[in-house]
Design an enzyme around this catalytic site. Structure first.
Site, PDB file in Angstrom:
ATOM      1  N   ARG A 148      -7.938   6.739  11.937  1.00  0.00           N
ATOM      2  CA  ARG A 148      -6.587   7.270  11.690  1.00  0.00           C
ATOM      3  C   ARG A 148      -6.655   8.676  11.103  1.00  0.00           C
ATOM      4  O   ARG A 148      -7.441   8.954  10.195  1.00  0.00           O
ATOM      5  CB  ARG A 148      -5.859   6.345  10.714  1.00  0.00           C
ATOM      6  CG  ARG A 148      -4.499   6.830  10.294  1.00  0.00           C
ATOM      7  CD  ARG A 148      -3.848   5.840   9.359  1.00  0.00           C
ATOM      8  NE  ARG A 148      -4.582   5.682   8.122  1.00  0.00           N
ATOM      9  CZ  ARG A 148      -4.473   6.487   7.062  1.00  0.00           C
ATOM     10  NH1 ARG A 148      -3.651   7.523   7.091  1.00  0.00           N
ATOM     11  NH2 ARG A 148      -5.177   6.258   5.971  1.00  0.00           N
ATOM     12  N   HIS A 166      -9.749   1.058   3.090  1.00  0.00           N
ATOM     13  CA  HIS A 166      -8.514   1.811   2.827  1.00  0.00           C
ATOM     14  C   HIS A 166      -7.421   1.516   3.845  1.00  0.00           C
ATOM     15  O   HIS A 166      -6.241   1.484   3.499  1.00  0.00           O
ATOM     16  CB  HIS A 166      -8.863   3.297   2.850  1.00  0.00           C
ATOM     17  CG  HIS A 166      -7.752   4.226   2.514  1.00  0.00           C
ATOM     18  ND1 HIS A 166      -7.070   4.184   1.316  1.00  0.00           N
ATOM     19  CD2 HIS A 166      -7.192   5.253   3.209  1.00  0.00           C
ATOM     20  CE1 HIS A 166      -6.148   5.135   1.286  1.00  0.00           C
ATOM     21  NE2 HIS A 166      -6.190   5.782   2.430  1.00  0.00           N
ATOM     22  N   HIS A 220     -12.100   4.814   2.748  1.00  0.00           N
ATOM     23  CA  HIS A 220     -11.834   6.089   2.083  1.00  0.00           C
ATOM     24  C   HIS A 220     -13.078   6.477   1.307  1.00  0.00           C
ATOM     25  O   HIS A 220     -13.650   5.642   0.602  1.00  0.00           O
ATOM     26  CB  HIS A 220     -10.630   5.973   1.141  1.00  0.00           C
ATOM     27  CG  HIS A 220     -10.056   7.311   0.777  1.00  0.00           C
ATOM     28  ND1 HIS A 220     -10.712   8.182  -0.053  1.00  0.00           N
ATOM     29  CD2 HIS A 220      -8.928   7.934   1.164  1.00  0.00           C
ATOM     30  CE1 HIS A 220      -9.992   9.286  -0.178  1.00  0.00           C
ATOM     31  NE2 HIS A 220      -8.899   9.163   0.563  1.00  0.00           N
ATOM     32  N   ARG A 272     -13.323  11.991   7.638  1.00  0.00           N
ATOM     33  CA  ARG A 272     -13.359  10.987   6.573  1.00  0.00           C
ATOM     34  C   ARG A 272     -14.522  10.003   6.716  1.00  0.00           C
ATOM     35  O   ARG A 272     -15.176   9.652   5.730  1.00  0.00           O
ATOM     36  CB  ARG A 272     -12.022  10.231   6.582  1.00  0.00           C
ATOM     37  CG  ARG A 272     -11.794   9.339   5.422  1.00  0.00           C
ATOM     38  CD  ARG A 272     -10.408   8.746   5.460  1.00  0.00           C
ATOM     39  NE  ARG A 272      -9.410   9.666   4.925  1.00  0.00           N
ATOM     40  CZ  ARG A 272      -8.126   9.351   4.746  1.00  0.00           C
ATOM     41  NH1 ARG A 272      -7.698   8.165   5.080  1.00  0.00           N
ATOM     42  NH2 ARG A 272      -7.290  10.218   4.245  1.00  0.00           N
ATOM     43  N   GLU A 286      -4.589  19.250   5.678  1.00  0.00           N
ATOM     44  CA  GLU A 286      -5.577  18.198   5.397  1.00  0.00           C
ATOM     45  C   GLU A 286      -6.616  18.180   6.495  1.00  0.00           C
ATOM     46  O   GLU A 286      -6.379  18.701   7.599  1.00  0.00           O
ATOM     47  CB  GLU A 286      -4.892  16.826   5.281  1.00  0.00           C
ATOM     48  CG  GLU A 286      -4.220  16.623   3.943  1.00  0.00           C
ATOM     49  CD  GLU A 286      -3.692  15.209   3.726  1.00  0.00           C
ATOM     50  OE1 GLU A 286      -3.812  14.375   4.624  1.00  0.00           O
ATOM     51  OE2 GLU A 286      -3.156  14.978   2.636  1.00  0.00           O
ATOM     52  N   SER A 340       0.830  -1.213   0.000  1.00  0.00           N
ATOM     53  CA  SER A 340       0.000   0.000   0.000  1.00  0.00           C
ATOM     54  C   SER A 340       0.857   1.254   0.000  1.00  0.00           C
ATOM     55  O   SER A 340       0.444   2.283  -0.536  1.00  0.00           O
ATOM     56  CB  SER A 340      -0.895   0.032   1.232  1.00  0.00           C
ATOM     57  OG  SER A 340      -1.725  -1.081   1.261  1.00  0.00           O
TER      58      SER A 340
HETATM   59  C1  SIN Z   1      -5.557  10.463   0.608  1.00  0.00           C
HETATM   60  O1  SIN Z   1      -4.675  10.969  -0.069  1.00  0.00           O
HETATM   61  O2  SIN Z   1      -6.731  10.806   0.533  1.00  0.00           O
HETATM   62  C2  SIN Z   1      -5.214   9.343   1.537  1.00  0.00           C
HETATM   63  C3  SIN Z   1      -4.295   9.797   2.583  1.00  0.00           C
HETATM   64  C4  SIN Z   1      -4.331   8.878   3.770  1.00  0.00           C
HETATM   65  O3  SIN Z   1      -5.024   7.873   3.740  1.00  0.00           O
HETATM   66  O4  SIN Z   1      -3.681   9.193   4.769  1.00  0.00           O
END
Ligand code: SIN
Length: 509
Positions: A372, A337, A232, A278, A116, A44
């Protein structure tokens, strides 16, 4: 009997960022890295689009990064481990940069850092939009290949763990093209990745089916939080398995989520709309799709003509599915994910079994809790992978008195396909007792037909603990029990002491 070879050092199973970080840190002790796929494939880490979170900005501090990590984890993060991750983060990123990872620069001698969701500061070091995983892995792979103390053997599938009379893990059984070999060593580090391949829709390599987790559990290792699986929100829905990812950074750039009617629907689900946590975004997309309205990521205005340079990986994936994201919204679906649960480790990567270490997604270091924080996974792989490597390098196991080999087959393809569909349908973004009981029934049936396979064992840990957690918390959402506890507790289990199936499951049998 399988032939036996002896390696006077450390075995690392898995060649993602955790495994290779462990290998580099264990040297000058001799290290043998065992991987099934060629380097930079089948892991991954090489597919990661986000980047590495670390307190590298002048207005940031490890304590702030640790606080965000704890907050995202919905009450289940170990604060001391989060502090450790955040404190060692900046050095880990600098080390990777020294190895040649071409992180984006700010033009003033520092890293260009992105903001982010759920981070209180801009702290994600990225590479050319969505290229972080590929570029970091290329740099680390080159360092490993050049290292005189590290031997890499590919084409090796993990089939078992060797345990001595004292219960110490002393090596592994590997399958190379149908030929089994026992490899005895001083210590074993499992860095075998997550469980994405147990789900029909996943953003991870499909061969990652929880083998390390399943085998460690079969050997008696303690496992934590297996019910927590992160989905995700925006896997690209173009019928590919695994599903390519459309990075969260696109929403950070202003891309909107719309349904088939063109309605930007996220405001109906959360005040922060596209930048909601998320798990909230994943459930909103799940709901729109379940209602027949579909879900699409519209980056036409936010990225538009810049797509090829700004997000080359996402752009290529979209084109491969006949979608030009400059002119059309991208169809998206939630996908498995990341597995927050895993083999319990201490701060040095040691598991509850002597001689066995774990790092990366198959481990539970305590930093991810129930959810996470974005871009903490590559960081955890680098920081705790190196810690595991340093600790394992000190191991001296002495004379070998073999007791047993813990082996487990893998499911045949048709049974695996059935399992993957059931995991996505019943152990996915939204769960309830009825679906989880159905999944448990399927696991019982498959186990009867195919034995206690490593992948079924990993699935059983996930399903059983999801059934036992009758509350919604972080990424684990129970439609039949929505309340979130005030003082949530982590799950710690061993395979021989799993929580019993609840009454509804037993009644259905
Ligand atoms: C993403 O780029 O959306 C995934 C990043 C992550 O899972 O930490």
């Amino acid at each position: 009997m399988a032939p036996r070879i002896r390696h006077d050092g450390v075995l690392v199973v898995g060649a993602g960022l955790a495994g290779l970080s462990a290998a580099l840190a264990a040297a000058p002790r001799k290290v043998m890295v065992l991987a099934e796929a060629p380097l930079n494939h089948g892991c991954s880490s090489a597919w990661a689009q986000g980047g590495m979170a670390a307190a590298l900005a002048f207005d940031d501090a490890p304590s702030l990064h640790a606080a965000d990590t704890v907050a995202a984890g919905a009450g289940l993060v170990d604060p001391a481990r989060a502090a450790l991750l955040a404190e060692e983060g900046p050095e880990a990123v600098r080390l990777l940069a020294q190895l040649g990872a071409p992180f984006d620069q700010d033009g003033k001698g520092g890293f260009h850092l992105s903001l982010e969701a759920a981070h209180s500061r801009a702290r994600v070091a990225r590479v050319k939009g969505d290229q972080a995983g590929r570029a970091i892995m290329a740099a680390v792979t080159a360092a490993v290949m050049a290292h005189p103390h590290v031997e890499v053997r590919t084409g090796q599938r993990l089939r078992g763990l060797l345990q001595d009379e004292a219960g110490r893990i002393r090596g592994v059984l590997v399958d190379q093209g149908g030929r089994l070999t026992e490899i005895v060593a001083q210590a074993v580090i499992l860095a075998t990745g997550g469980i994405g391949g147990l789900y029909a829709v996943t953003t991870t390599p499909a061969e990652l089916r929880g083998e390390g987790l399943g085998l460690a559990a079969l050997a008696g290792a303690q496992i934590a939080d297996p019910e927590f699986v992160q989905f995700h929100p925006t896997a690209i829905d173009i019928g590919r398995d695994p599903a390519p990812l459309a990075t969260e950074a696109l929403r950070g750039e202003g891309a909107r989520l719309i349904n088939r009617d063109g309605e930007p629907f996220m405001a109906r689900y959360h005040p922060e709309a596209e930048l909601a946590p998320r798990d909230v975004v994943a459930r909103a997309i799940h709901a729109e799709r379940a209602a027949g309205r579909g879900a699409f990521l519209d980056a036409r205005a936010a990225v538009g003509d810049h797509f090829p340079e700004a997000f080359p990986g996402v752009f290529a994936a979209c084109l491969s599915g006949g979608v030009d994201p400059r002119t059309a919204p991208i169809p998206v679906a939630p996908a498995c994910h990341y597995h927050m649960g895993g083999i319990v480790t201490d701060a040095a990567g040691a598991t509850s079994l002597a001689g066995l270490f774990a790092a990366g997604e198959c481990a539970s270091t305590g930093v991810h809790g129930a959810n996470r924080l974005a871009s903490n996974s590559l960081l955890e792989a680098a920081v705790f992978g190196a810690r595991a490597g340093r600790a394992a390098a000190l191991a001296e196991a002495g004379e070998l008195r073999m007791a047993r080999t813990i082996t487990a087959p893998l499911l045949p393809p048709s049974a695996l396909a059935e399992l993957r569909l059931a995991m996505s349908a019943d152990v996915g973004v939204v769960r309830d007792a009825e679906g989880l009981c159905q999944a448990l029934g399927l696991l019982d049936r498959l186990e009867l037909a195919h034995g206690r396979t490593a992948d079924l064992t990993a699935a059983r840990l996930t399903v059983t603990c999801a059934l036992a957690r009758r509350e919604s918390l972080g990424a684990h959402y129970r439609a039949d029990a929505r309340q979130t506890p005030d003082h949530p507790e982590r799950t710690f289990v061993t395979l021989d002491a799993l929580p019993p199936a609840p009454a509804p499951c037993l009644a259905a049998e």
